[in-house]
Design a protein around this motif. Structure first.
Motif, PDB file in Angstrom:
ATOM      1  N   ARG A  59     -52.522 -16.632 -85.023  1.00 31.99           N
ATOM      2  CA  ARG A  59     -51.950 -15.535 -84.240  1.00 31.99           C
ATOM      3  C   ARG A  59     -52.854 -15.169 -83.069  1.00 31.99           C
ATOM      4  N   TYR A  60     -52.236 -14.716 -82.000  1.00 35.84           N
ATOM      5  CA  TYR A  60     -52.957 -14.184 -80.841  1.00 35.84           C
ATOM      6  C   TYR A  60     -52.348 -12.824 -80.532  1.00 35.84           C
ATOM      7  N   ARG A  61     -53.158 -11.771 -80.513  1.00 29.02           N
ATOM      8  CA  ARG A  61     -52.637 -10.438 -80.179  1.00 29.02           C
ATOM      9  C   ARG A  61     -53.589  -9.742 -79.217  1.00 29.02           C
ATOM     10  N   ALA A  62     -53.046  -8.883 -78.395  1.00 30.85           N
ATOM     11  CA  ALA A  62     -53.897  -8.106 -77.502  1.00 30.85           C
ATOM     12  C   ALA A  62     -53.182  -6.817 -77.140  1.00 30.85           C
ATOM     13  N   ALA A  63     -53.965  -5.751 -76.924  1.00 30.67           N
ATOM     14  CA  ALA A  63     -53.376  -4.448 -76.600  1.00 30.67           C
ATOM     15  C   ALA A  63     -53.287  -4.244 -75.095  1.00 30.67           C
ATOM     16  N   VAL A  64     -52.886  -5.301 -74.413  1.00 28.97           N
ATOM     17  CA  VAL A  64     -52.709  -5.227 -72.955  1.00 28.97           C
ATOM     18  C   VAL A  64     -51.348  -5.828 -72.632  1.00 28.97           C
ATOM     19  N   PRO A  65     -50.800  -5.500 -71.442  1.00 30.38           N
ATOM     20  CA  PRO A  65     -49.528  -6.148 -71.074  1.00 30.38           C
ATOM     21  C   PRO A  65     -49.726  -7.663 -71.006  1.00 30.38           C
ATOM     22  N   MET A  66     -48.716  -8.398 -71.450  1.00 28.91           N
ATOM     23  CA  MET A  66     -48.845  -9.856 -71.470  1.00 28.91           C
ATOM     24  C   MET A  66     -49.174 -10.420 -70.084  1.00 28.91           C
ATOM     25  N   TRP A  67     -48.635  -9.788 -69.037  1.00 23.89           N
ATOM     26  CA  TRP A  67     -48.839 -10.357 -67.701  1.00 23.89           C
ATOM     27  C   TRP A  67     -50.281 -10.234 -67.224  1.00 23.89           C
ATOM     28  N   THR A  68     -51.069  -9.346 -67.832  1.00 23.78           N
ATOM     29  CA  THR A  68     -52.453  -9.193 -67.372  1.00 23.78           C
ATOM     30  C   THR A  68     -53.412 -10.134 -68.086  1.00 23.78           C
ATOM     31  N   ASP A  69     -52.932 -10.795 -69.139  1.00 29.97           N
ATOM     32  CA  ASP A  69     -53.836 -11.585 -69.971  1.00 29.97           C
ATOM     33  C   ASP A  69     -53.853 -13.039 -69.501  1.00 29.97           C
ATOM     34  N   THR A  70     -54.722 -13.314 -68.551  1.00 27.75           N
ATOM     35  CA  THR A  70     -54.745 -14.660 -67.974  1.00 27.75           C
ATOM     36  C   THR A  70     -55.300 -15.683 -68.965  1.00 27.75           C
ATOM     37  N   SER A  71     -56.130 -15.233 -69.913  1.00 28.43           N
ATOM     38  CA  SER A  71     -56.642 -16.177 -70.921  1.00 28.43           C
ATOM     39  C   SER A  71     -55.496 -16.699 -71.784  1.00 28.43           C
ATOM     40  N   PHE A  72     -54.535 -15.814 -72.080  1.00 23.19           N
ATOM     41  CA  PHE A  72     -53.417 -16.249 -72.920  1.00 23.19           C
ATOM     42  C   PHE A  72     -52.642 -17.382 -72.254  1.00 23.19           C
ATOM     43  N   ARG A  73     -52.550 -17.327 -70.922  1.00 22.81           N
ATOM     44  CA  ARG A  73     -51.796 -18.403 -70.234  1.00 22.81           C
ATOM     45  C   ARG A  73     -52.389 -19.775 -70.534  1.00 22.81           C
ATOM     46  N   ASP A  74     -53.701 -19.852 -70.526  1.00 21.95           N
ATOM     47  CA  ASP A  74     -54.354 -21.141 -70.826  1.00 21.95           C
ATOM     48  C   ASP A  74     -54.124 -21.534 -72.278  1.00 21.95           C
ATOM     49  N   VAL A  75     -54.321 -20.558 -73.168  1.00 22.88           N
ATOM     50  CA  VAL A  75     -54.135 -20.842 -74.595  1.00 22.88           C
ATOM     51  C   VAL A  75     -52.704 -21.304 -74.845  1.00 22.88           C
ATOM     52  N   ALA A  76     -51.759 -20.640 -74.205  1.00 22.08           N
ATOM     53  CA  ALA A  76     -50.337 -20.913 -74.458  1.00 22.08           C
ATOM     54  C   ALA A  76     -49.925 -22.307 -73.994  1.00 22.08           C
ATOM     55  N   ARG A  77     -50.663 -22.850 -73.055  1.00 21.36           N
ATOM     56  CA  ARG A  77     -50.350 -24.230 -72.645  1.00 21.36           C
ATOM     57  C   ARG A  77     -50.872 -25.237 -73.660  1.00 21.36           C
ATOM     58  N   GLU A  78     -51.912 -24.854 -74.377  1.00 23.09           N
ATOM     59  CA  GLU A  78     -52.552 -25.787 -75.310  1.00 23.09           C
ATOM     60  C   GLU A  78     -51.948 -25.766 -76.704  1.00 23.09           C
ATOM     61  N   VAL A  79     -51.467 -24.576 -77.123  1.00 20.76           N
ATOM     62  CA  VAL A  79     -50.986 -24.433 -78.502  1.00 20.76           C
ATOM     63  C   VAL A  79     -49.535 -24.895 -78.580  1.00 20.76           C
ATOM     64  N   HIS A  80     -49.258 -25.764 -79.544  1.00 22.05           N
ATOM     65  CA  HIS A  80     -47.894 -26.239 -79.783  1.00 22.05           C
ATOM     66  C   HIS A  80     -47.495 -25.885 -81.209  1.00 22.05           C
ATOM     67  N   SER A  81     -46.257 -25.469 -81.390  1.00 21.45           N
ATOM     68  CA  SER A  81     -45.771 -25.216 -82.750  1.00 21.45           C
ATOM     69  C   SER A  81     -44.256 -25.352 -82.782  1.00 21.45           C
ATOM     70  N   GLY A  82     -43.749 -25.627 -83.959  1.00 20.83           N
ATOM     71  CA  GLY A  82     -42.303 -25.696 -84.161  1.00 20.83           C
ATOM     72  C   GLY A  82     -41.768 -24.459 -84.867  1.00 20.83           C
ATOM     73  N   ALA A  83     -42.608 -23.427 -85.025  1.00 19.74           N
ATOM     74  CA  ALA A  83     -42.173 -22.203 -85.705  1.00 19.74           C
ATOM     75  C   ALA A  83     -42.979 -21.040 -85.141  1.00 19.74           C
ATOM     76  N   VAL A  84     -42.317 -20.202 -84.356  1.00 17.07           N
ATOM     77  CA  VAL A  84     -43.026 -19.164 -83.590  1.00 17.07           C
ATOM     78  C   VAL A  84     -42.315 -17.826 -83.740  1.00 17.07           C
ATOM     79  N   VAL A  85     -43.091 -16.746 -83.853  1.00 14.45           N
ATOM     80  CA  VAL A  85     -42.566 -15.381 -83.732  1.00 14.45           C
ATOM     81  C   VAL A  85     -43.439 -14.673 -82.701  1.00 14.45           C
ATOM     82  N   ALA A  86     -42.801 -14.045 -81.721  1.00 13.35           N
ATOM     83  CA  ALA A  86     -43.565 -13.370 -80.669  1.00 13.35           C
ATOM     84  C   ALA A  86     -42.922 -12.033 -80.345  1.00 13.35           C
TER      85      ALA A  86
END
Ligand code: GLN
Length: 250
Positions: A59-86
């Motif tokens: 899981r990845y969580r943060a108490a900031v708006p998703m658009w401000t979290d530039t680190s998540f953008r990098d992580v999200a390109r690397e992580v692959h899954s066939g079962a996701v809840v967001a």
């Protein structure tokens, strides 16, 4: 109110599911189109949970708006899954804005999200007279209505309840104890999604080998079906069922 989604299907990069599509969850953070019951943006944090091949969750969580979290953008390109809840969060007034309050909640193999609010929280439900199993509020990960719903559901699942039964039952019991609640719940065990509609929007999209449920449609326009209010959706990659929830007096 928050926006959430559940996906089962071929492995995808989180970015291709959550960030890149037209009106993706990222865009629903600042420009949701179907907020009911208050709130204009979903800027109080976000969370993404996914199942690994061995059935455990990360899981990845943060108490900031998703658009401000530039680190998540990098992580999200690397992580692959066939079962996701967001989920992206618009905190209910009076509830803490912390990462621990952001869905999805997990116990290591299950994922859970709640879009809505429990009316009269916490008095309406956190007392024996509510006839719900009693959970110590201070034992919750965050002192929020959503964390309490997760604790109640988890108790029942650990006691052997089937999520297809336990999720709608919990909605009914909370609606009885706290009339006026908004209870769009979303549960995933990695192979099956169980989602309810109780005064908030929900859509489902079935593809040949994938299924998505989401508060608002995104990506390709075609293929989305609106889920009627007061329904439960039980979905796997092969089968989607939408059933009415039992009527409750309000
Ligand atoms: N009531 C929950 C919270 O504050 C969910 C909020 C929502 O759906 N907007 O965390």
């Amino acid at each position: 109110m928050c926006r959430h989604l559940g996906y089962l299907g071929p492995e995808v990069a989180l970015a291709d599911l959550l960030l890149e599509p037209d009106h993706a969850l990222l865009e629903q953070t600042w420009a949701p189109t179907d907020m009911r019951g208050g709130g204009t943006v979903n800027a109080d944090g976000f969370g993404v949970g996914w199942h690994r091949a061995d059935g455990t969750t990360a899981r990845y969580r943060a108490a900031v708006p998703m658009w401000t979290d530039t680190s998540f953008r990098d992580v999200a390109r690397e992580v692959h899954s066939g079962a996701v809840v967001a989920a992206v969060r618009s905190a209910t007034v009076g509830m803490p804005v912390v990462a621990e309050a952001c869905a999805p909640f997990t116990d290591g193999t299950r994922l859970f999200s709640h879009n809505g609010r429990v009316a009269g929280w916490p008095d309406s439900v956190a007392k024996p007279a509510a006839r719900l199993d009693v959970v110590d509020l201070l034992s919750l990960e965050a002192v929020t209505d959503s964390a309490l719903l997760w604790a109640l559901l988890r108790q029942r699942l650990l006691a052997g309840a089937d999520p297809e039964v336990a999720v709608p039952e919990l909605v009914g019991e909370v609606a009885d104890a706290a009339p006026g609640s908004r209870l769009n719940l979303l549960y995933s065990d990695g192979a099956r999604l169980v989602a309810t509609t109780w005064t908030h929007s929900l859509w489902v999209r079935q593809e040949p080998a994938a299924v998505t449920v989401a508060s608002e449609p995104f990506g390709a326009r075609e293929g989305w079906r609106a889920v009627p209010d007061r329904s439960v959706v039980v979905a796997s990659v092969h089968d989607v069922q939408v059933r009415p929830l039992a009527e409750r007096g309000e």
